[in-house]
Design an enzyme around this catalytic site. Structure first.
Site, PDB file in Angstrom:
ATOM      1  N   ASP A  33      -4.840  -3.051   1.267  1.00 56.67           N
ATOM      2  CA  ASP A  33      -5.002  -1.632   1.611  1.00 56.67           C
ATOM      3  C   ASP A  33      -4.383  -0.741   0.535  1.00 56.67           C
ATOM      4  O   ASP A  33      -5.023   0.182   0.031  1.00 56.67           O
ATOM      5  CB  ASP A  33      -4.341  -1.346   2.971  1.00 56.67           C
ATOM      6  CG  ASP A  33      -4.840  -2.288   4.043  1.00 56.67           C
ATOM      7  OD1 ASP A  33      -5.970  -2.120   4.483  1.00 56.67           O
ATOM      8  OD2 ASP A  33      -4.088  -3.224   4.400  1.00 56.67           O
TER       9      ASP A  33
ATOM     10  N   GLU B  18      -9.933  -8.201  -0.516  1.00 55.25           N
ATOM     11  CA  GLU B  18     -10.905  -7.222  -1.012  1.00 55.25           C
ATOM     12  C   GLU B  18     -10.692  -6.874  -2.478  1.00 55.25           C
ATOM     13  O   GLU B  18     -11.579  -7.002  -3.311  1.00 55.25           O
ATOM     14  CB  GLU B  18     -10.827  -5.952  -0.153  1.00 55.25           C
ATOM     15  CG  GLU B  18     -11.707  -4.833  -0.674  1.00 55.25           C
ATOM     16  CD  GLU B  18     -12.226  -3.911   0.386  1.00 55.25           C
ATOM     17  OE1 GLU B  18     -12.247  -4.274   1.576  1.00 55.25           O
ATOM     18  OE2 GLU B  18     -12.638  -2.793   0.024  1.00 55.25           O
TER      19      GLU B  18
HETATM   20  O1  TRH Z   1      -3.515  -8.865  -0.072  1.00 54.74           O
HETATM   21  P1  TRH Z   1      -4.883  -9.077   0.428  1.00 54.74           P
HETATM   22  O2  TRH Z   1      -5.077 -10.249   1.271  1.00 54.74           O
HETATM   23  O3  TRH Z   1      -5.375  -7.813   1.191  1.00 54.74           O
HETATM   24  C1  TRH Z   1      -6.119  -7.862   2.380  1.00 54.74           C
HETATM   25  C2  TRH Z   1      -7.516  -7.446   2.249  1.00 54.74           C
HETATM   26  O4  TRH Z   1      -7.638  -6.173   1.680  1.00 54.74           O
HETATM   27  C3  TRH Z   1      -8.155  -7.443   3.609  1.00 54.74           C
HETATM   28  O5  TRH Z   1      -9.488  -7.008   3.519  1.00 54.74           O
HETATM   29  C4  TRH Z   1      -7.380  -6.539   4.514  1.00 54.74           C
HETATM   30  O6  TRH Z   1      -7.910  -6.556   5.769  1.00 54.74           O
HETATM   31  C5  TRH Z   1      -5.976  -7.009   4.528  1.00 54.74           C
HETATM   32  O7  TRH Z   1      -5.443  -7.018   3.229  1.00 54.74           O
HETATM   33  C6  TRH Z   1      -5.132  -6.106   5.363  1.00 54.74           C
HETATM   34  O8  TRH Z   1      -5.855  -9.265  -0.824  1.00 54.74           O
HETATM   35  P2  TRH Z   1      -6.430  -8.206  -1.870  1.00 54.74           P
HETATM   36  O9  TRH Z   1      -7.341  -7.253  -1.211  1.00 54.74           O
HETATM   37  O10 TRH Z   1      -6.985  -8.992  -2.968  1.00 54.74           O
HETATM   38  O11 TRH Z   1      -5.170  -7.415  -2.396  1.00 54.74           O
HETATM   39  C7  TRH Z   1      -4.222  -7.994  -3.232  1.00 54.74           C
HETATM   40  C8  TRH Z   1      -3.706  -6.945  -4.201  1.00 54.74           C
HETATM   41  O12 TRH Z   1      -2.580  -7.453  -4.897  1.00 54.74           O
HETATM   42  C9  TRH Z   1      -4.731  -6.547  -5.272  1.00 54.74           C
HETATM   43  O13 TRH Z   1      -4.630  -5.153  -5.517  1.00 54.74           O
HETATM   44  C10 TRH Z   1      -4.267  -7.315  -6.503  1.00 54.74           C
HETATM   45  C11 TRH Z   1      -2.779  -7.275  -6.306  1.00 54.74           C
HETATM   46  N1  TRH Z   1      -2.012  -8.314  -7.011  1.00 54.74           N
HETATM   47  C12 TRH Z   1      -1.129  -7.899  -7.984  1.00 54.74           C
HETATM   48  O14 TRH Z   1      -1.033  -6.693  -8.301  1.00 54.74           O
HETATM   49  N2  TRH Z   1      -0.350  -8.833  -8.625  1.00 54.74           N
HETATM   50  C13 TRH Z   1      -0.449 -10.165  -8.341  1.00 54.74           C
HETATM   51  O15 TRH Z   1       0.263 -10.976  -8.964  1.00 54.74           O
HETATM   52  C14 TRH Z   1      -1.382 -10.567  -7.346  1.00 54.74           C
HETATM   53  C15 TRH Z   1      -1.534 -12.032  -7.008  1.00 54.74           C
HETATM   54  C16 TRH Z   1      -2.145  -9.617  -6.684  1.00 54.74           C
END
Ligand code: TRH
Length: 382
Positions: A19, A270
């Site tokens: 989010d 996402e």
């Molecule tokens: O963390 P998530 O599982 O987020 C989820 C989804 O958005 C889902 O649809 C929603 O319902 C739930 O949250 C509440 O996965 P997502 O969306 O990939 O977000 C991870 C974020 O973290 C993304 O912006 C990339 C960031 N990230 C970093 O900045 N550094 C890192 O080392 C890693 C592994 C990720």
């Protein structure tokens, strides 16, 4: 054309980082590329700090990268409402803020991304709440949807990075990672994924693999695999053909660079999913777990769309590994079969990245949409 320059974005952190990951990228892009003044209301600064390290969690209000960030809690006082309000992921606007909105306020609920076909029909529909109108804005993969979150420079720089090894090697070096000719795999997933079986498949496959794991809640599985009590950033462990590197949780920029530097990316949720598309490399997506197998429907809708032009055998391999990744076991045969298709999958994913980057991006579509709504309101008043 009428343009509203002040936008408010509300972000409730349900769990994980998706989010805030989406809201932070969107805020920066609306400010940088569309010169909008953004106030971003966040309900959990402690989680947000993972993605916005400069955040001071003790402050009620602060400005970072030209975005006004406001700590949003039940006692937050609101002096006025912006002309355009983004309610991210149906997070429910606070009643005192709703009371400040008026019929001319452009109220947009930004929905979750899905490749399902129904999204085309539901995008940009609206419903009334009292005097107010709430618009439903669906990100998506077709021109009939709200598009994908993508900064302007991505189309150029990513294509350069896909084809140019030097910045990728420089980046890995900057993280303290040794240069080698291993197959490079990044791993970001939910803890229930069959991580141990994937690591076994990597260790026993015919290719040397360097697997990069940013520190998150999944480290207990690789720790068990390597018979360690725990793992920490900086750890490097080898078993047969697999070397696992534990990285710190990276900044969003560095995470994007990691995706561009790897040959295969395991992503989730996402935002990392969309970034994997822009990285232009083969990737395995793990959707957020939902009841009634909804996440599997979402996965298959996406795979059918994304691989629609791909040769059938490579498409089958991609489906098999994705399905195994959502199950309890990834067999070595499925992993090896996927590796055997990389010569086809690599150029295919690079092409898909380029193709989707030709579409209008989500932030631009939001601006066009809100401008249109403002114009309609003005015309109806005449
Ligand atoms: O963390 P998530 O599982 O987020 C989820 C989804 O958005 C889902 O649809 C929603 O319902 C739930 O949250 C509440 O996965 P997502 O969306 O990939 O977000 C991870 C974020 O973290 C993304 O912006 C990339 C960031 N990230 C970093 O900045 N550094 C890192 O080392 C890693 C592994 C990720």
């Amino acid at each position: 054309m009428a343009t509203s320059k002040h936008w408010d974005i509300f972000c409730k952190i349900v769990d994980n980082f998706g989010d805030i990951g989406v809201c932070w990228r969107l805020s920066k892009q609306l400010q940088n590329e569309h010169q909008l003044t953004i106030r971003l209301f966040i309900d959990d600064l402690n989680v947000a700090k993972h993605l916005i390290p400069a955040l001071d969690t003790s402050l009620a209000q602060q400005t970072i990268q030209n975005i006004t960030i406001i700590s949003w809690h039940t006692d937050t006082k609101f002096a006025h409402a912006a002309q355009v309000v983004i309610e991210s992921f149906a997070c429910e606007l606070p009643p005192p803020y709703l009371a400040l909105m008026h019929p001319d306020t452009i109220w947009i609920n930004l929905e979750y991304l899905s490749a399902e076909t129904w999204v085309d029909d539901f995008h940009a529909k609206s419903s009334k709440r009292g005097q107010l109108t709430r618009h439903f804005f669906f990100p998506g993969f077709t021109p009939c949807t709200g598009g994908l979150l993508r900064e302007r420079q991505i189309a150029n720089t990513k294509q350069e990075r896909i084809n140019n090894q030097t910045p990728q090697q420089d980046f890995l070096k900057s993280l303290g990672l040794p240069a080698n000719n291993d197959l490079k795999v990044s791993l970001f997933c939910y803890p229930h994924a069959p991580i141990a079986s994937l690591l076994t498949a990597m260790a026993t496959s015919d290719q040397r693999v360097s697997c990069y794991v940013p520190a998150s809640g999944i480290l207990s599985s690789p720790a068990n695999f390597f018979e360690r009590d725990s793992l920490h950033a900086g750890d490097q462990l080898t078993h047969k053909n697999l070397t696992l590197h534990v990285l710190p949780f990276l900044s969003q920029d560095n995470y994007d660079k990691l995706l561009s530097s790897c040959d295969i990316n395991f992503v989730r949720g996402e935002d990392s999913w969309v970034r994997a598309i822009w990285a232009g490399k083969p990737f395995i997506w793990q959707p957020y777990l939902q009841t009634e197998q909804t996440h599997i429907k979402k996965l298959h809708a996406f795979l059918n769309l994304y691989f629609s032009d791909c040769d059938q055998t490579s498409k089958r391999s991609a489906f098999s590994l994705h399905d195994a990744w959502q199950s309890e076991h990834v067999s070595s045969a499925i992993w090896q079969d996927y590796l055997n298709k990389l010569t086809t999958l690599k150029p295919y994913c690079a092409k898909q990245s380029y193709t989707y980057a030709q579409q209008t991006d989500l932030a631009t579509k939001l601006v066009i949409f809100s401008d249109k709504m403002i114009k309609n309101i003005a015309e109806n008043k005449v």
